[in-house]
Write a protein that holds these residues in place. Sequence first.
Motif, mmCIF file in Angstrom:
data_model
loop_
_atom_site.group_PDB
_atom_site.id
_atom_site.type_symbol
_atom_site.label_atom_id
_atom_site.label_comp_id
_atom_site.label_asym_id
_atom_site.label_seq_id
_atom_site.Cartn_x
_atom_site.Cartn_y
_atom_site.Cartn_z
ATOM 1 N N PHE A 56 0.873 -1.165 0.000
ATOM 2 C CA PHE A 56 0.000 0.000 0.000
ATOM 3 C C PHE A 56 0.913 1.218 0.000
ATOM 4 C CE2 PHE A 56 -3.854 -1.869 2.512
ATOM 5 C CZ PHE A 56 -4.218 -2.607 1.411
ATOM 6 N N VAL A 57 0.623 2.169 -0.849
ATOM 7 C CA VAL A 57 1.319 3.451 -0.838
ATOM 8 C C VAL A 57 0.309 4.467 -0.337
ATOM 9 C CG1 VAL A 57 2.535 5.195 -2.197
ATOM 10 C CG2 VAL A 57 2.753 2.762 -2.800
ATOM 11 N N LEU A 58 0.642 5.149 0.748
ATOM 12 C CA LEU A 58 -0.252 6.138 1.344
ATOM 13 C C LEU A 58 0.376 7.516 1.239
ATOM 14 C CD1 LEU A 58 -0.852 4.189 4.674
ATOM 15 C CD2 LEU A 58 -2.402 4.263 2.737
ATOM 16 N N GLY A 59 -0.427 8.487 0.858
ATOM 17 C CA GLY A 59 0.040 9.863 0.791
ATOM 18 C C GLY A 59 -1.118 10.812 0.961
ATOM 19 N N SER A 60 -0.796 12.029 1.327
ATOM 20 C CA SER A 60 -1.828 13.047 1.518
ATOM 21 C C SER A 60 -1.534 14.245 0.631
ATOM 22 C CB SER A 60 -1.868 13.507 2.973
ATOM 23 O OG SER A 60 -2.206 12.435 3.819
ATOM 24 N N ALA A 71 -2.654 11.395 -8.755
ATOM 25 C CA ALA A 71 -3.242 10.136 -9.209
ATOM 26 C C ALA A 71 -3.117 9.979 -10.724
ATOM 27 C CB ALA A 71 -4.714 10.069 -8.793
ATOM 28 N N ASP A 72 -3.382 11.045 -11.455
ATOM 29 C CA ASP A 72 -3.267 10.992 -12.911
ATOM 30 C C ASP A 72 -1.836 10.686 -13.339
ATOM 31 O OD1 ASP A 72 -5.963 11.502 -13.316
ATOM 32 O OD2 ASP A 72 -5.668 13.658 -13.638
ATOM 33 N N GLU A 73 -0.861 11.330 -12.706
ATOM 34 C CA GLU A 73 0.539 11.125 -13.080
ATOM 35 C C GLU A 73 0.993 9.705 -12.763
ATOM 36 O OE1 GLU A 73 3.769 11.856 -15.092
ATOM 37 O OE2 GLU A 73 2.255 13.413 -14.832
ATOM 38 N N ILE A 74 0.567 9.180 -11.636
ATOM 39 C CA ILE A 74 0.920 7.794 -11.292
ATOM 40 C C ILE A 74 0.350 6.842 -12.338
ATOM 41 C CG2 ILE A 74 0.518 5.928 -9.627
ATOM 42 C CD1 ILE A 74 0.712 8.142 -7.426
ATOM 43 N N ALA A 75 -0.910 7.038 -12.716
ATOM 44 C CA ALA A 75 -1.538 6.166 -13.714
ATOM 45 C C ALA A 75 -0.826 6.265 -15.063
ATOM 46 C CB ALA A 75 -3.016 6.520 -13.865
ATOM 47 N N VAL A 76 -0.465 7.464 -15.483
ATOM 48 C CA VAL A 76 0.234 7.659 -16.760
ATOM 49 C C VAL A 76 1.592 6.979 -16.739
ATOM 50 C CG1 VAL A 76 1.408 9.408 -18.178
ATOM 51 C CG2 VAL A 76 -0.949 9.782 -17.444
ATOM 52 N N GLN A 77 2.360 7.203 -15.677
ATOM 53 C CA GLN A 77 3.710 6.637 -15.601
ATOM 54 C C GLN A 77 3.680 5.110 -15.537
ATOM 55 O OE1 GLN A 77 6.597 8.192 -16.066
ATOM 56 N NE2 GLN A 77 5.518 10.140 -16.330
ATOM 57 N N MET A 78 2.753 4.548 -14.792
ATOM 58 C CA MET A 78 2.674 3.086 -14.710
ATOM 59 C C MET A 78 2.244 2.493 -16.053
ATOM 60 S SD MET A 78 3.839 2.336 -11.834
ATOM 61 C CE MET A 78 4.670 3.836 -11.339
ATOM 62 N N ARG A 79 1.338 3.171 -16.740
ATOM 63 C CA ARG A 79 0.920 2.710 -18.071
ATOM 64 C C ARG A 79 2.104 2.714 -19.033
ATOM 65 N NH1 ARG A 79 -2.289 6.630 -19.917
ATOM 66 N NH2 ARG A 79 -3.715 6.213 -18.217
ATOM 67 N N GLU A 80 2.926 3.759 -18.978
ATOM 68 C CA GLU A 80 4.104 3.837 -19.841
ATOM 69 C C GLU A 80 5.106 2.722 -19.528
ATOM 70 O OE1 GLU A 80 5.816 7.769 -19.881
ATOM 71 O OE2 GLU A 80 3.980 8.651 -20.700
ATOM 72 N N ASP A 103 -0.823 -5.609 -7.510
ATOM 73 C CA ASP A 103 0.165 -5.856 -6.466
ATOM 74 C C ASP A 103 0.429 -4.627 -5.608
ATOM 75 O OD1 ASP A 103 0.598 -8.527 -7.230
ATOM 76 O OD2 ASP A 103 1.951 -7.885 -8.821
ATOM 77 N N VAL A 104 0.060 -3.463 -6.117
ATOM 78 C CA VAL A 104 0.258 -2.195 -5.402
ATOM 79 C C VAL A 104 -1.052 -1.414 -5.450
ATOM 80 C CG1 VAL A 104 1.502 0.003 -5.382
ATOM 81 C CG2 VAL A 104 2.723 -2.096 -5.980
ATOM 82 N N ILE A 105 -1.464 -0.915 -4.296
ATOM 83 C CA ILE A 105 -2.635 -0.041 -4.231
ATOM 84 C C ILE A 105 -2.179 1.294 -3.662
ATOM 85 C CG2 ILE A 105 -4.920 0.346 -3.239
ATOM 86 C CD1 ILE A 105 -5.283 -2.696 -3.124
ATOM 87 N N VAL A 106 -2.472 2.362 -4.390
ATOM 88 C CA VAL A 106 -2.084 3.711 -3.989
ATOM 89 C C VAL A 106 -3.306 4.412 -3.403
ATOM 90 C CG1 VAL A 106 -1.126 5.918 -4.757
ATOM 91 C CG2 VAL A 106 -0.346 3.777 -5.827
ATOM 92 N N HIS A 107 -3.142 4.970 -2.211
ATOM 93 C CA HIS A 107 -4.203 5.707 -1.527
ATOM 94 C C HIS A 107 -3.747 7.158 -1.401
ATOM 95 C CE1 HIS A 107 -6.074 1.933 -0.056
ATOM 96 N NE2 HIS A 107 -4.822 1.518 0.026
ATOM 97 N N ILE A 108 -4.527 8.083 -1.944
ATOM 98 C CA ILE A 108 -4.218 9.505 -1.830
ATOM 99 C C ILE A 108 -5.380 10.171 -1.106
ATOM 100 C CG2 ILE A 108 -3.631 11.623 -3.061
ATOM 101 C CD1 ILE A 108 -2.839 9.780 -5.460
#
Length: 156
Positions: A56-60, A71-80, A103-108
């Motif tokens: 789990f990746v947690l951030g505020s 969230a958008d940048e994480i999705a774009v980078q992982m897709r690339e 395998d990884v869940i990101v919580h913002i």
Amino acid sequence: MSREFITKEVTKIFKDESLEYPLNMAMSAAWILGNYKGINLKILDVSKTSSLADYFVLGSATNITAAKAMADEIAVQMRELGHETISREGFTDTDWILIDFGDVIVHIFQETTRSVYDLDNLWSGAKSIEIPQSYYFSSDAEDQSNSDQSDDRGFF
């Protein structure tokens, strides 16, 4: 911050041979959160305590616009990097955005509501992974004081 710089740094972390998959994905997501001025970052190894994911990746974020940008940048980078988003939740004016990569869940979270959901305490039995200080955004003044270090902060 330029997309080229972000992609370069995320790819470097993702391909770091000292980080096995999926930790490399979690660390890459943490770098993005930190460089988008995310606060209170944590990576929790939940592989032994949950069947949901390994990390789990947690951030505020301080506001919803920043949270969506993260969230958008994480999705774009992982897709690339060849990893599609399985599920995205909370993108419509909410205090908690969740991005599931399997395998990884990101919580913002919005910082003001993170304590309400209290995932930090809920998963307190999970091992916390250290996030390098260099993953966090720094101001120009901090960069000037560390000018002897060679990095690409002056890139943009």
